[in-house]
Scaffold this motif. Structure first.
Motif, PDB file in Angstrom:
ATOM      1  N   SER A 310      32.681  23.714 -37.741  1.00 15.53           N
ATOM      2  CA  SER A 310      31.780  22.881 -38.634  1.00 15.53           C
ATOM      3  C   SER A 310      30.545  22.556 -37.709  1.00 15.53           C
ATOM      4  CB  SER A 310      32.296  21.637 -38.938  1.00 15.53           C
ATOM      5  OG  SER A 310      32.772  20.835 -37.887  1.00 15.53           O
ATOM      6  N   GLY A 311      29.133  22.340 -38.480  1.00 10.67           N
ATOM      7  CA  GLY A 311      28.152  21.904 -37.681  1.00 10.67           C
ATOM      8  C   GLY A 311      26.875  21.783 -38.492  1.00 10.67           C
ATOM      9  N   TYR A 312      25.678  21.593 -37.904  1.00 13.10           N
ATOM     10  CA  TYR A 312      24.501  20.898 -38.735  1.00 13.10           C
ATOM     11  C   TYR A 312      23.500  22.084 -38.335  1.00 13.10           C
ATOM     12  CZ  TYR A 312      27.140  16.735 -39.082  1.00 13.10           C
ATOM     13  OH  TYR A 312      28.209  15.608 -39.260  1.00 13.10           O
ATOM     14  N   GLU A 313      22.620  22.361 -39.023  1.00 13.53           N
ATOM     15  CA  GLU A 313      21.513  23.077 -38.965  1.00 13.53           C
ATOM     16  C   GLU A 313      20.278  22.169 -39.019  1.00 13.53           C
ATOM     17  OE1 GLU A 313      21.498  26.314 -41.914  1.00 13.53           O
ATOM     18  OE2 GLU A 313      22.693  27.455 -40.858  1.00 13.53           O
ATOM     19  N   ILE A 314      19.584  22.232 -37.901  1.00 13.22           N
ATOM     20  CA  ILE A 314      18.454  21.363 -37.543  1.00 13.22           C
ATOM     21  C   ILE A 314      17.586  22.110 -36.694  1.00 13.22           C
ATOM     22  CG2 ILE A 314      17.416  19.396 -36.706  1.00 13.22           C
ATOM     23  CD1 ILE A 314      20.316  18.047 -36.905  1.00 13.22           C
ATOM     24  N   ARG A 315      15.985  21.973 -37.276  1.00 14.12           N
ATOM     25  CA  ARG A 315      14.798  22.688 -36.690  1.00 14.12           C
ATOM     26  C   ARG A 315      14.401  21.513 -35.301  1.00 14.12           C
ATOM     27  NH1 ARG A 315      13.308  27.152 -39.267  1.00 14.12           N
ATOM     28  NH2 ARG A 315      13.789  27.097 -41.501  1.00 14.12           N
ATOM     29  N   ILE A 316      14.281  22.063 -34.411  1.00 15.46           N
ATOM     30  CA  ILE A 316      13.812  21.557 -33.114  1.00 15.46           C
ATOM     31  C   ILE A 316      12.626  22.204 -32.453  1.00 15.46           C
ATOM     32  CG2 ILE A 316      14.411  20.621 -30.825  1.00 15.46           C
ATOM     33  CD1 ILE A 316      15.859  19.180 -33.027  1.00 15.46           C
ATOM     34  N   SER A 317      11.715  21.352 -32.227  1.00 20.17           N
ATOM     35  CA  SER A 317      10.339  21.965 -31.540  1.00 20.17           C
ATOM     36  C   SER A 317      10.237  21.231 -29.915  1.00 20.17           C
ATOM     37  CB  SER A 317       9.174  21.329 -32.442  1.00 20.17           C
ATOM     38  OG  SER A 317       8.815  20.244 -32.345  1.00 20.17           O
ATOM     39  N   ASN A 318       9.346  21.622 -29.456  1.00 15.89           N
ATOM     40  CA  ASN A 318       9.300  21.225 -27.959  1.00 15.89           C
ATOM     41  C   ASN A 318       8.685  19.573 -28.128  1.00 15.89           C
ATOM     42  OD1 ASN A 318       9.198  21.739 -25.218  1.00 15.89           O
ATOM     43  ND2 ASN A 318       6.875  21.564 -25.384  1.00 15.89           N
ATOM     44  N   LEU A 319       8.417  19.120 -29.197  1.00 14.00           N
ATOM     45  CA  LEU A 319       7.728  17.889 -29.119  1.00 14.00           C
ATOM     46  C   LEU A 319       8.882  16.761 -30.229  1.00 14.00           C
ATOM     47  CD1 LEU A 319       3.849  18.187 -29.641  1.00 14.00           C
ATOM     48  CD2 LEU A 319       5.208  17.956 -27.701  1.00 14.00           C
ATOM     49  N   SER A 320       9.967  17.307 -30.377  1.00  9.52           N
ATOM     50  CA  SER A 320      10.889  16.637 -31.355  1.00  9.52           C
ATOM     51  C   SER A 320      11.417  15.268 -30.477  1.00  9.52           C
ATOM     52  CB  SER A 320      12.164  17.359 -31.616  1.00  9.52           C
ATOM     53  OG  SER A 320      11.662  18.531 -32.576  1.00  9.52           O
ATOM     54  N   PHE A 321      11.351  15.381 -29.268  1.00 11.59           N
ATOM     55  CA  PHE A 321      11.832  14.157 -28.626  1.00 11.59           C
ATOM     56  C   PHE A 321      10.828  12.719 -28.770  1.00 11.59           C
ATOM     57  CE2 PHE A 321       8.833  15.630 -25.759  1.00 11.59           C
ATOM     58  CZ  PHE A 321       8.302  14.877 -24.972  1.00 11.59           C
ATOM     59  N   LEU A 322       9.576  13.244 -29.347  1.00 11.75           N
ATOM     60  CA  LEU A 322       8.685  12.218 -29.587  1.00 11.75           C
ATOM     61  C   LEU A 322       8.664  11.696 -31.071  1.00 11.75           C
ATOM     62  CD1 LEU A 322       5.491  13.521 -27.969  1.00 11.75           C
ATOM     63  CD2 LEU A 322       7.199  11.737 -27.079  1.00 11.75           C
ATOM     64  N   ASN A 323       9.886  12.251 -31.870  1.00 11.41           N
ATOM     65  CA  ASN A 323       9.707  11.984 -33.274  1.00 11.41           C
ATOM     66  C   ASN A 323      11.027  11.002 -33.465  1.00 11.41           C
ATOM     67  OD1 ASN A 323      10.555  11.823 -35.884  1.00 11.41           O
ATOM     68  ND2 ASN A 323       9.878  14.148 -36.371  1.00 11.41           N
ATOM     69  N   PRO A 324      10.726   9.843 -33.641  1.00 14.48           N
ATOM     70  CA  PRO A 324      12.060   8.909 -33.697  1.00 14.48           C
ATOM     71  C   PRO A 324      12.958   9.376 -34.768  1.00 14.48           C
ATOM     72  CG  PRO A 324       9.842   7.630 -34.411  1.00 14.48           C
ATOM     73  CD  PRO A 324       9.597   9.022 -33.862  1.00 14.48           C
ATOM     74  N   PHE A 325      12.271   9.614 -36.011  1.00 15.10           N
ATOM     75  CA  PHE A 325      13.056   9.910 -37.241  1.00 15.10           C
ATOM     76  C   PHE A 325      14.259  10.977 -36.662  1.00 15.10           C
ATOM     77  CE2 PHE A 325       9.099   8.349 -38.861  1.00 15.10           C
ATOM     78  CZ  PHE A 325       9.643   7.398 -39.647  1.00 15.10           C
ATOM     79  N   LYS A 326      13.659  12.236 -35.800  1.00 11.81           N
ATOM     80  CA  LYS A 326      14.640  13.127 -35.317  1.00 11.81           C
ATOM     81  C   LYS A 326      15.670  12.611 -34.608  1.00 11.81           C
ATOM     82  CE  LYS A 326      13.700  16.915 -36.479  1.00 11.81           C
ATOM     83  NZ  LYS A 326      13.212  18.304 -36.944  1.00 11.81           N
TER      84      LYS A 326
END
Length: 621
Positions: A310-326
């Motif tokens: 089991s797992g999750y598929e999520i798109r991550i970018s270099n600035l995702s750490f700045l996205n509080p929703f992610k």
């Protein structure tokens, strides 16, 4: 019966002791075999002066190393010594008599230990009888690491010899304490692997009994101050090993109960993705609860889904750490899945996942660094490496060096552990069918990896242009996919080598790819760990790679392949032509390469090291 005796010694940084040991063997041993675990001091230099058979072999345990060392001796009649042991004059005379008239299967004698300059003649240290001279066809090393013992087959005859084996153990009490801590850790792990248990009785009564026995009943008090020190330390080592054994059971129970989350959102396949796939599938089969987070429709996601993990598929970018929703979405997943261990692979993943893990209260957050590029000394990295990451795995010594290259204080060195990538050897066997069948007389070169600028495929195309008009015909197979595919195809056309180069795209069956080639090439500008080098060597193929430091940790230059100057196609061409013209050389290097992978880079060893690092045993031990 008169016999030939082979003396066998295992060593690691023993320049202080080895000369004394070798001197005592002169006139007794017909052959001296030294198996060394890659010493960094003068051990090899000293051993060479005595005309020893000196062999380097990766250390995997005292028992394993000694059993392997026996196999390197030319005579079955073995005299086994540690580097800090010597034969006393009386024992030397006894061994010489046995050599002239061998009557039993094994011979044992007392070992007398010198501790901090004083001979210890009491406690359980003396008389300590050791079976060290035997017919190796009638037994093998066994017991518990590191306290090994030679076990002979049932019915084998034994005889006691006069004279002491002199053991120069510790030169200071502090040296003893350090060794004790190390040995108790190894012994606790050996006990765990054999199913031994630890309880309150073991932790309290056994150490007390060991002191009472050594100091009172075995008269350790007669050795004065050092007799007391030895008795106390022996008791404390017993205490340590049972406490550590209890911790191992507790940690294993915890990690099997908690979820391990493998986090890798690379959209294409590479060495890091292969490592994650092998590790997740292996730990899942061993009943660890694992989940994965990956990029949608990526090869890693597809392959793990095929295994019903089991797992999750999520798109991550270099600035995702700045996205509080992610960040909070990931934190919620970690809470819902009861994630106890979070392991990331990419720099982009590490930033967002480690912050989310911190928010979710994940107790163990690890970063597997697989690229030998210096870490930026930024405020964010200093915060993450010092305050968020629990620990770091580096896939080579070169990767470890680059982590601290821009800031030696970025993270405490004890938080970084080098764990090489492992190759699952059963996949690589001689009966694999080739992916590509070349014409008779064609030398097939191979390269595998992501089609990106740092992998250096352009160098290979230029090399093929130089090799095109040679008498020997060459074909280059390139496995992998990436954004540079079309530019590489156009470059091959401009250089006139399109017919000599085949771009295979993503190759699922890599053992078949390696079976198709004669020589493997890696022209990378940098690599954390050249996974494909180890795979090629596991497939009995010689390898040639640019010297990017990490390659030198895999390839033994001149033995399993060649390391050439970085970005030097001229030198690579010379080595390719040398191998192409000598089939026997290719075969010899292939055999040595396979042996090196079995010794240093097997997946089983890698997986055990990862589990041990995840369970945080090193902090407690």
């Amino acid at each position: 019966m008169k016999v030939q005796i082979s003396a066998v010694i295992i060593t690691y940084n023993e320049e202080r002791n080895i000369k004394r040991c070798l001197d005592s063997l002169l006139g007794v041993a017909d052959e001296i075999v030294v198996v060394d675990s890659y010493s960094t001091d003068r051990t090899e230099e000293i051993c060479r002066l005595y005309n020893t058979v000196f062999i380097k072999h990766k250390f995997t345990g005292h028992i394993e190393q000694k059993n392997w060392a026996i196999l390197q001796a030319s005579s079955p009649y073995i005299l086994s010594l540690d580097a800090d042991e010597t034969l006393s004059k009386e024992l030397k005379a006894s061994v010489l008599r046995v050599k002239e008239n061998w009557t039993h299967d094994g011979y044992y004698f007392n070992r007398l230990t010198n501790y901090c300059g004083q001979w210890i003649r009491h406690t359980s240290w003396y008389p300590s009888r050791k079976l060290r001279l035997w017919d190796s066809r009638l037994g093998s090393w066994g017991g518990f690491n590191p306290h090994d013992r030679y076990i002979m087959t049932r019915g084998a005859t034994r005889c006691f010899l006069k004279g002491d084996l002199l053991h120069y153990s510790y030169y200071s009490v502090s040296q003893h304490l350090i060794q004790m801590n190390s040995f108790s850790s190894i012994l606790a792990r050996s006990y765990y692997e054999r199913g031994r248990r630890s309880n309150l009785f073991s932790i309290t009564f056994r150490p007390f009994w060991r002191f009472l026995k050594d100091f009172i009943f075995l008269r350790g008090f007669m050795d004065g101050y050092y007799g007391f020190v030895v008795s106390v330390n022996s008791a404390h080592e017993v205490f340590q090993k049972y406490v550590k054994l209890r911790n191992i059971y507790r940690d294993e129970k915890r990690i099997r109960r908690e979820t391990i989350c493998f986090f890798n959102t690379q959209s294409i396949w590479g060495g890091g993705e292969k490592w994650h796939f092998d590790m997740v599938s292996s730990m899942n089969s061993q009943h660890y609860r694992s989940i994965f987070i990956s990029s949608p429709l990526s090869p890693l996601s597809r392959k793990l889904s095929d295994l019903n993990i089991s797992g999750y598929e999520i798109r991550i970018s270099n600035l995702s750490f700045l996205n509080p929703f992610k960040v909070f979405k990931l934190a919620q997943i970690f809470r819902d899945e009861k994630v106890g261990v979070l392991l990331t692979n990419l720099s982009t993943d590490m930033k967002v996942a480690s912050i989310a893990g911190k928010v979710a209260g994940v107790p163990t957050i690890l970063y597997r660094r697989g690229t030998a590029i210096p870490v930026r000394n930024s405020i964010l990295n200093r915060y993450l490496f010092r305050r968020v990451l629990t620990r770091i795995m580096a896939n080579s010594q070169e990767t470890r060096r680059t982590i601290l290259a821009n800031n030696s204080a970025l993270v405490p060195e004890q938080k970084i552990k080098v764990i090489y990538n492992g190759v699952y050897l059963p996949r690589y066997h001689r009966d694999v069918k080739p992916l590509y069948k070349a014409e008779e007389g064609v030398i097939v070169l191979g390269c595998a990896g992501r089609l990106s600028i740092e992998k250096g495929h352009l160098y290979l195309l230029e090399m093929m242009q130089h090799l095109k008009d040679h008498e020997v015909r060459y074909m280059l197979l390139i496995a992998g996919e990436g954004k540079m595919l079309h530019s590489l195809e156009r470059k091959a056309g401009k250089l006139g080598v399109s017919k000599q180069v085949k771009f295979l795209g993503f190759v699922e069956d890599m053992p078949s790819f390696f079976r198709s080639i004669d020589i493997f090439l890696l022209p990378s500008r940098f690599e954390g760990f050249g996974y494909v080098l180890a795979e090629a060597m596991a497939s009995w193929k010689p390898v040639v790679a640019f010297d990017i430091k990490s390659s030198a940790e895999i390839i033994e230059h001149g033995e399993t392949g060649y390391i050439t100057k970085p970005n030097s196609i001229d030198e690579m061409i010379i080595r390719v032509e040398e191998l192409a013209g000598d089939k026997r050389l290719r075969e010899n290097m292939g055999e040595k390469g396979r042996a090196r992978v079995e010794d240093l880079f097997s997946f089983e060893k890698n997986q055990k090291e990862v589990v041990k690092w995840i369970t945080l045993q090193s902090d407690r031990e």
